[in-house]
Design a protein around this motif. Structure first.
Motif, PDB file in Angstrom:
ATOM      1  N   ALA A   1      22.275  -8.616 -28.779  1.00 54.74           N
ATOM      2  CA  ALA A   1      23.371  -9.048 -29.637  1.00 54.74           C
ATOM      3  C   ALA A   1      22.926 -10.185 -30.554  1.00 54.74           C
ATOM      4  O   ALA A   1      23.264 -10.228 -31.739  1.00 54.74           O
ATOM      5  CB  ALA A   1      24.565  -9.484 -28.796  1.00 54.74           C
ATOM      6  N   GLU A   2      22.141 -11.116 -30.012  1.00 56.69           N
ATOM      7  CA  GLU A   2      21.657 -12.246 -30.800  1.00 56.69           C
ATOM      8  C   GLU A   2      20.710 -11.762 -31.904  1.00 56.69           C
ATOM      9  O   GLU A   2      20.756 -12.257 -33.033  1.00 56.69           O
ATOM     10  CB  GLU A   2      20.957 -13.257 -29.904  1.00 56.69           C
ATOM     11  CG  GLU A   2      20.565 -14.530 -30.629  1.00 56.69           C
ATOM     12  CD  GLU A   2      20.193 -15.658 -29.685  1.00 56.69           C
ATOM     13  OE1 GLU A   2      19.358 -16.487 -30.064  1.00 56.69           O
ATOM     14  OE2 GLU A   2      20.755 -15.701 -28.566  1.00 56.69           O
TER      15      GLU A   2
ATOM     16  N   THR B   9      30.020 -13.954 -28.336  1.00 56.43           N
ATOM     17  CA  THR B   9      31.304 -13.334 -28.681  1.00 56.43           C
ATOM     18  C   THR B   9      31.130 -11.852 -28.970  1.00 56.43           C
ATOM     19  O   THR B   9      31.914 -11.008 -28.513  1.00 56.43           O
ATOM     20  CB  THR B   9      31.913 -14.037 -29.906  1.00 56.43           C
ATOM     21  OG1 THR B   9      32.181 -15.395 -29.573  1.00 56.43           O
ATOM     22  CG2 THR B   9      33.206 -13.362 -30.338  1.00 56.43           C
ATOM     23  N   LEU B  10      30.090 -11.509 -29.720  1.00 56.39           N
ATOM     24  CA  LEU B  10      29.827 -10.119 -30.071  1.00 56.39           C
ATOM     25  C   LEU B  10      29.528  -9.293 -28.824  1.00 56.39           C
ATOM     26  O   LEU B  10      30.052  -8.181 -28.654  1.00 56.39           O
ATOM     27  CB  LEU B  10      28.640 -10.065 -31.036  1.00 56.39           C
ATOM     28  CG  LEU B  10      28.437  -8.793 -31.845  1.00 56.39           C
ATOM     29  CD1 LEU B  10      29.646  -8.514 -32.730  1.00 56.39           C
ATOM     30  CD2 LEU B  10      27.185  -8.914 -32.704  1.00 56.39           C
TER      31      LEU B  10
ATOM     32  N   PHE C 272      25.192  -2.916 -27.351  1.00 61.31           N
ATOM     33  CA  PHE C 272      24.228  -3.891 -26.848  1.00 61.31           C
ATOM     34  C   PHE C 272      24.106  -3.821 -25.325  1.00 61.31           C
ATOM     35  O   PHE C 272      25.097  -3.819 -24.610  1.00 61.31           O
ATOM     36  CB  PHE C 272      24.642  -5.307 -27.260  1.00 61.31           C
ATOM     37  CG  PHE C 272      24.967  -5.438 -28.727  1.00 61.31           C
ATOM     38  CD1 PHE C 272      23.984  -5.238 -29.677  1.00 61.31           C
ATOM     39  CD2 PHE C 272      26.248  -5.743 -29.141  1.00 61.31           C
ATOM     40  CE1 PHE C 272      24.270  -5.346 -31.028  1.00 61.31           C
ATOM     41  CE2 PHE C 272      26.555  -5.857 -30.480  1.00 61.31           C
ATOM     42  CZ  PHE C 272      25.566  -5.654 -31.432  1.00 61.31           C
ATOM     43  N   ASP C 273      22.870  -3.778 -24.861  1.00 59.23           N
ATOM     44  CA  ASP C 273      22.627  -3.776 -23.418  1.00 59.23           C
ATOM     45  C   ASP C 273      22.386  -5.168 -22.886  1.00 59.23           C
ATOM     46  O   ASP C 273      22.345  -5.371 -21.670  1.00 59.23           O
ATOM     47  CB  ASP C 273      21.408  -2.894 -23.101  1.00 59.23           C
ATOM     48  CG  ASP C 273      21.679  -1.423 -23.385  1.00 59.23           C
ATOM     49  OD1 ASP C 273      22.822  -0.993 -23.168  1.00 59.23           O
ATOM     50  OD2 ASP C 273      20.756  -0.738 -23.847  1.00 59.23           O
TER      51      ASP C 273
ATOM     52  N   GLN D 225      31.151  -5.432 -24.622  1.00 61.55           N
ATOM     53  CA  GLN D 225      31.277  -5.081 -23.207  1.00 61.55           C
ATOM     54  C   GLN D 225      32.716  -4.706 -22.857  1.00 61.55           C
ATOM     55  O   GLN D 225      32.955  -3.801 -22.055  1.00 61.55           O
ATOM     56  CB  GLN D 225      30.806  -6.246 -22.337  1.00 61.55           C
ATOM     57  CG  GLN D 225      29.312  -6.525 -22.429  1.00 61.55           C
ATOM     58  CD  GLN D 225      28.470  -5.332 -22.040  1.00 61.55           C
ATOM     59  OE1 GLN D 225      28.530  -4.858 -20.910  1.00 61.55           O
ATOM     60  NE2 GLN D 225      27.675  -4.824 -22.986  1.00 61.55           N
ATOM     61  N   ASN D 226      33.673  -5.398 -23.460  1.00 65.88           N
ATOM     62  CA  ASN D 226      35.085  -5.075 -23.226  1.00 65.88           C
ATOM     63  C   ASN D 226      35.410  -3.676 -23.740  1.00 65.88           C
ATOM     64  O   ASN D 226      36.161  -2.926 -23.109  1.00 65.88           O
ATOM     65  CB  ASN D 226      35.984  -6.103 -23.901  1.00 65.88           C
ATOM     66  CG  ASN D 226      35.961  -7.448 -23.198  1.00 65.88           C
ATOM     67  OD1 ASN D 226      35.592  -7.541 -22.029  1.00 65.88           O
ATOM     68  ND2 ASN D 226      36.359  -8.500 -23.905  1.00 65.88           N
ATOM     69  N   LYS D 227      34.845  -3.333 -24.887  1.00 63.73           N
ATOM     70  CA  LYS D 227      35.059  -1.988 -25.430  1.00 63.73           C
ATOM     71  C   LYS D 227      34.429  -0.941 -24.514  1.00 63.73           C
ATOM     72  O   LYS D 227      35.000   0.119 -24.284  1.00 63.73           O
ATOM     73  CB  LYS D 227      34.452  -1.885 -26.835  1.00 63.73           C
ATOM     74  CG  LYS D 227      35.246  -2.578 -27.909  1.00 63.73           C
ATOM     75  CD  LYS D 227      34.618  -2.331 -29.267  1.00 63.73           C
ATOM     76  CE  LYS D 227      35.427  -2.972 -30.378  1.00 63.73           C
ATOM     77  NZ  LYS D 227      34.821  -2.710 -31.717  1.00 63.73           N
TER      78      LYS D 227
END
Length: 211
Positions: free
Chosen positions: A113-114, A88-89, A107-108, A94-96
């Protein structure tokens, strides 16, 4: 402005008061990022419900956790699946990035992210432990919370074992007083209103758990 109102009324209720951050050692000028990364979602004002502190106190610990979880959103940083939260994060990030919003592209990869979710979970537990130590040293009679976002972060700490097992800390959290964050007090009139509400709550020992 709220503090000046209290001082102008010669009220000594706040002598020796202490202010601290609920999420410590985290620098970000955009509070939305903090809410996103620590999975702190404030409920819609339209759906917001109030439970009196007396009603709250009769609930079992399991009922409290269930009630809080039902109001705060889909994920719980302390109990939800880390991989699911990371997905989710990462997707949100990515949407942002795609929409070219500011403060995006943290995050790449999903793995990054995890890793961040794991770090944030550990940090949240550390923040709770520091908060307990602060309360043990200062021994506050009241806990005043500035803003709904901070309020929900505080309530999330009830998910942490060290907090739940400390009756004095639980009592402080259950009977907290929430007033508007100073960034949301746009006028002298609002500052006076918040100051009056704060004084009344402290002097009459009345507060509500807001959901």
């Amino acid at each position: 402005m709220v503090y000046n109102f209290v001082e102008s009324h010669f009220d000594d209720s706040f002598d020796g008061c202490y202010i601290t951050d609920i999420i410590k050692d985290t620098i970000d000028s955009n509070s939305a990022n903090i809410k996103q990364n620590f999975f702190i979602s404030t409920p819609s004002r339209r759906k917001k419900e109030y439970m009196s502190s007396n009603d709250w106190k009769v609930l079992s610990e399991a009922e409290k956790l269930e009630y809080i979880s039902s109001k705060i959103g889909r994920y719980n940083l302390m109990h939800s699946n880390i991989t699911k939260m990371a997905e989710t994060l990462f997707k949100t990030d990515q949407n942002k990035k795609a929409s070219k919003k500011n403060n995006s592209g943290h995050f790449d990869s999903l793995e990054e992210a995890e890793s961040q979710v794991k770090k944030n979970r550990a940090k949240f537990i550390e923040c709770a432990n520091i908060f307990i130590q602060e309360c043990n040293i200062i021994k506050p009679k009241h806990l005043v919370v500035y803003g709904e976002d901070t309020e929900w972060a505080l309530l999330r700490m009830l998910d942490i074992d060290a907090v739940r097992q400390n009756r004095k800390i639980v009592d402080l959290i259950e009977n907290h007083i929430e007033i508007k964050h100073y960034s949301g007090v746009y006028s002298i009139a609002n500052a006076i209103k918040e100051g009056q509400r704060l004084l009344h709550a402290v002097n009459h020992n009345q507060s509500a758990i807001a959901f």
